[in-house]
Scaffold this active site. Structure first.
Site, mmCIF file in Angstrom:
data_model
loop_
_atom_site.group_PDB
_atom_site.id
_atom_site.type_symbol
_atom_site.label_atom_id
_atom_site.label_comp_id
_atom_site.label_asym_id
_atom_site.label_seq_id
_atom_site.Cartn_x
_atom_site.Cartn_y
_atom_site.Cartn_z
ATOM 1 N N GLY A 1 3.157 2.075 10.690
ATOM 2 C CA GLY A 1 4.064 3.289 10.409
ATOM 3 C C GLY A 1 4.805 3.727 11.799
ATOM 4 O O GLY A 1 5.731 4.690 12.040
ATOM 5 N N GLU B 1 -6.455 4.832 8.148
ATOM 6 C CA GLU B 1 -6.184 6.075 7.644
ATOM 7 C C GLU B 1 -7.424 6.835 7.083
ATOM 8 O O GLU B 1 -7.897 8.020 7.169
ATOM 9 C CB GLU B 1 -5.036 6.281 7.050
ATOM 10 N N GLU C 1 -4.842 -4.825 10.668
ATOM 11 C CA GLU C 1 -3.801 -3.805 10.993
ATOM 12 C C GLU C 1 -4.111 -2.936 12.163
ATOM 13 O O GLU C 1 -4.822 -2.032 12.140
ATOM 14 C CB GLU C 1 -3.985 -2.777 9.608
ATOM 15 N N ASN D 1 1.134 -1.481 0.039
ATOM 16 C CA ASN D 1 0.021 0.179 -0.045
ATOM 17 C C ASN D 1 0.873 1.154 0.068
ATOM 18 O O ASN D 1 1.527 1.565 1.089
ATOM 19 C CB ASN D 1 -0.846 0.035 1.295
HETATM 20 P P1 13P Z 1 3.412 0.249 7.661
HETATM 21 O O1 13P Z 1 4.058 -0.967 7.001
HETATM 22 O O2 13P Z 1 4.165 1.565 7.266
HETATM 23 O O3 13P Z 1 3.329 0.260 9.167
HETATM 24 O O4 13P Z 1 1.922 0.432 7.128
HETATM 25 C C1 13P Z 1 0.905 -0.589 7.273
HETATM 26 C C2 13P Z 1 -0.142 -0.163 6.472
HETATM 27 O O5 13P Z 1 -1.027 0.662 6.822
HETATM 28 C C3 13P Z 1 -0.360 -0.748 5.239
HETATM 29 O O6 13P Z 1 -1.838 -0.560 4.826
#
Ligand code: 13P
Length: 253
Positions: free
Chosen positions: A173, A97, A167, A10
């Protein structure tokens, strides 16, 4: 039951014409022709047409969200019909998000899931709890609500052609990954939730883990019983990091 692993990138709000070209070409070059797992990329809308020309037959691709509407006076929206015309096979719905910054409700997300499937796109339904929710012991309740609203709208049969991505928001992140046991626990819960509706469909649904997945932790996560691959953010932005995760999937498939 063997489910095929899926490693999905993503890109979020990252990319350019040059990056799309370099990244997808490098991923395609780095994947073996005989791989036995799926790979998908989710670039921003404006690069989908370009992506469609680069992916070849080793990489699936899709968009990061989709309108719940088919057409009409909805300025700024992109419909499932349009994504299908671009050649997308999949689409993310309900990323945390989108839920948090763009105020998408469980019902909005269910509508998007339905709109995507109506055009033959495979939705990846994202779910997950905040740190606060985890600490107050309501993780299962939150995830169940996020998934049940979709089941109530489209029915369990629709999950024959869908993926779920767990998630945990506190792991996105942040560099903090859920431990493989923490993730497995929620994945098993999600599968049991699906089983309440259908014992035959529940084992078929791929459930991805997302949240700070890297080459160094992918193998441990993906080897858990109910973890069927990953939805990758940060580490999907360079071919080196993304392919490192793909290599781990390769070892397990
Ligand atoms: P990260 O791998 O940057 O933690 O993000 C995960 C994510 O939100 C994938 O949709």
């Amino acid at each position: 039951m063997t489910r095929k692993l899926l490693v999905a990138g993503n890109w979020k709000l990252n990319g350019s014409i040059a990056m799309t070209n370099d990244l997808i070409s490098a991923i395609a070059n780095g994947l073996s022709n005989s791989k036995n797992f799926d790979v998908a990329v989710f670039p921003p809308f404006v690069y989908l047409s370009q992506a469609s020309k680069l992916v070849g037959d080793k990489i699936l691709f899709g968009a990061q969200t989709v309108s719940e509407y088919e057409k009409g006076a909805y300025t700024g929206e992109i419909s499932a019909v349009m994504l299908k015309e671009m050649g997308c096979q999949m689409v993310l719905v309900g990323h945390s998000e989108r839920r948090e910054y763009f105020k998408e409700s469980n019902q909005d997300i269910a509508n998007k899931f339905k709109a995507a499937q109506a055009q033959g796109l495979k939705p990846i339904l994202c779910c997950g709890e905040t740190l606060e929710q985890r600490n107050s012991g309501v993780t299962e309740q939150v995830v169940a609500e996020q998934i049940n609203v979709v089941i109530d709208l489209v029915g369990i049969d629709a999950f024959k052609n869908a993926v779920i991505a767990y998630e945990p928001i506190w792991a996105i992140g942040t560099g903090v990954t859920a431990s493989s046991e923490q993730a497995q626990e929620v994945h098993a819960f999600i599968r049991s939730l699906l089983s309440l509706k259908s014992d035959t469909i529940a084992p078929l649904v791929p459930i991805l883990y997302g949240g700070s997945v890297k080459g160094s932790n992918a193998q441990e996560l993906f080897s858990m019983q109910d973890i069927d691959g990953g939805l990758i953010g940060g580490a999907s932005l360079t071919a080196h990091d993304f392919l490192a995760i793909c290599q781990q999937a390769d070892k397990l498939s």
